[in-house]
Scaffold this active site. Structure first.
Site, mmCIF file in Angstrom:
data_model
loop_
_atom_site.group_PDB
_atom_site.id
_atom_site.type_symbol
_atom_site.label_atom_id
_atom_site.label_comp_id
_atom_site.label_asym_id
_atom_site.label_seq_id
_atom_site.Cartn_x
_atom_site.Cartn_y
_atom_site.Cartn_z
ATOM 1 N N LYS A 67 1.007 -1.230 0.045
ATOM 2 C CA LYS A 67 0.062 0.142 0.047
ATOM 3 C C LYS A 67 0.755 1.370 -0.022
ATOM 4 C CE LYS A 67 -2.621 -1.402 3.589
ATOM 5 N NZ LYS A 67 -2.049 -2.947 3.765
ATOM 6 N N THR A 68 1.760 1.365 0.750
ATOM 7 C CA THR A 68 2.925 2.318 1.132
ATOM 8 C C THR A 68 3.523 2.503 -0.460
ATOM 9 O OG1 THR A 68 3.143 2.040 3.309
ATOM 10 C CG2 THR A 68 4.615 3.555 2.172
ATOM 11 N N ASP A 112 -1.190 6.194 6.455
ATOM 12 C CA ASP A 112 -1.248 4.953 6.684
ATOM 13 C C ASP A 112 -2.477 4.679 7.939
ATOM 14 O OD1 ASP A 112 -0.857 2.245 6.328
ATOM 15 O OD2 ASP A 112 1.324 2.364 7.083
ATOM 16 N N THR A 161 -5.888 -1.752 7.161
ATOM 17 C CA THR A 161 -5.901 -3.176 7.038
ATOM 18 C C THR A 161 -7.513 -3.700 7.156
ATOM 19 O OG1 THR A 161 -5.657 -2.999 9.244
ATOM 20 C CG2 THR A 161 -3.823 -3.448 7.919
ATOM 21 N N ARG A 220 6.649 -8.023 1.373
ATOM 22 C CA ARG A 220 7.412 -7.698 2.545
ATOM 23 C C ARG A 220 8.273 -8.850 3.247
ATOM 24 N NH1 ARG A 220 4.737 -3.958 6.214
ATOM 25 N NH2 ARG A 220 5.176 -2.278 4.851
#
Ligand code: ADE
Length: 340
Positions: A67-68, A112, A161, A220
């Site tokens: 997302k980032t 975020d 999330t 990640r």
């Protein structure tokens, strides 16, 4: 929470900087999420052609899926700057005032964990998102004045999330929603090969496949496991990353063939043996495991649900026969039929 090698959230600033160096900068470099990429490409090209800021975008999905990264890619593709913050970091409207008034036309404000904004900040953001202005109160009591401050047309990119935890008024102010789902192993394999190239590590496709299969659908985690395997290969071998070295390194880390770690296995064991397959409420699980419920809901459960090891019912969580078989367990009291 203890440090988990298979968590979707980032662990420390050292890791953060490596992950940053591996992050794709453009949509072309981005691997996976094909549908999302294609839709985003259309949106960005349309905004570019009209010389307008992109509509506000909400990304939702489990941690670690990009997302980032996507917020940075959008800024990069639009030749704009990105200002990144997070819901819990914004306490007073003053915290946001400085950022908002400094945004230029088309710049990105990335928030975020946007589901964790305080109600005051949320209210403050509504006119900013909708009318590109903020109402700022100065002074107190009888001297209080509302100053109306115009803003440039910026793009808000929110990440969460849990889309369900966003208030309806905030959700409605986003023009575009994208759900980011777990990546299939083929995509993770490609991401691992790309990252290994950037890290100048020798790796074969079989090794990349082994690491990918244990990375719980999460880039990640894939990049983190790659670094652990690379260290292991440097110390125990000649630095070449093979499938065998990868499996040994990840076994040593306690990450099994499905990407589960101690916490996942403990959770499943409790549901299967202690609660005889379930259903068991999340609060009871949290108490038995001595883990925060948010950790279980955001970091542990999503992948177990995805691979069908647990399911959520109105009465609570249940474990599957496949989960029991993976762990070599049987429910206590022979209540095998309770496994789904
Ligand atoms: N690194 C992390 N996520 C990635 C992705 N989706 N594509 C390429 N590299 C990545």
């Amino acid at each position: 929470m203890r440090d988990r090698v298979v968590t979707g959230s980032s662990l420390n600033s050292d890791e953060e900087s490596t992950q940053l160096s591996l992050r794709p900068q453009t949509l072309r470099e981005y691997i996976g999420q094909k549908e999302l990429r294609e839709k985003l490409e259309v949106t960005l090209n349309a905004a570019k052609a009209r010389r307008e800021a992109v509509e506000h975008i909400l990304f939702y999905g489990p941690p670690g899926l990009g997302k980032t990264t996507l917020a940075h890619i959008i800024a990069n593709e639009m030749d704009a700057k990105v200002y990144a913050t997070a819901g819990p970091a914004l306490k007073r409207s003053g915290d946001l005032m400085g950022i908002l008034t400094n945004l230029k036309e088309g710049d990105i404000l990335f928030i975020d964990e946007i589901h964790r904004l305080s109600p005051v900040i949320e209210e403050f953001l509504y006119p900013a998102m909708e009318d590109f202005k903020v109402d700022f109160v100065v002074d107190k009591g009888a001297f209080a004045k509302v100053i109306n401050v115009p803003l440039k047309r910026f793009t808000m990119v929110g990440a969460t999330t849990r889309a369900g935890m966003l208030s309806a008024p905030l959700r409605d102010r986003f023009g575009i929603y994208y759900h980011i789902d777990f990546y299939p192993p083929e995509d993770l394999q490609e991401i691992i090969l790309r990252s290994a190239g950037l890290l100048e590590s020798r790796i074969d496709t079989e090794a990349a496949r082994t690491i990918a299969s244990r990375a719980r659908g999460t880039p990640r985690i894939a990049n983190r496991l790659l670094r652990r395997v690379r260290d292991y290969a440097d110390v125990k071998g000649d630095g070449t990353i093979t499938a065998e070295i990868s499996a040994r390194a990840l076994d040593a880390e306690g990450v099994d063939e499905r990407g589960l770690d101690d916490l996942d296995r403990k959770l499943l064991k409790i549901v299967i043996e202690y609660y005889k397959g379930g259903p068991v409420g999340i609060e009871a699980l949290g108490a038995t495991l001595n883990e925060e419920i948010d950790t279980l809901v955001d970091m542990v459960e999503p992948y177990l649900l995805k691979i069908g090891f647990i399911k959520r019912t109105r009465q609570g969580r249940m474990a599957s026969a496949e989960a029991a078989a993976h762990l070599g367990l049987k429910p206590a009291g022979g209540e095998q039929e309770k496994l789904f």
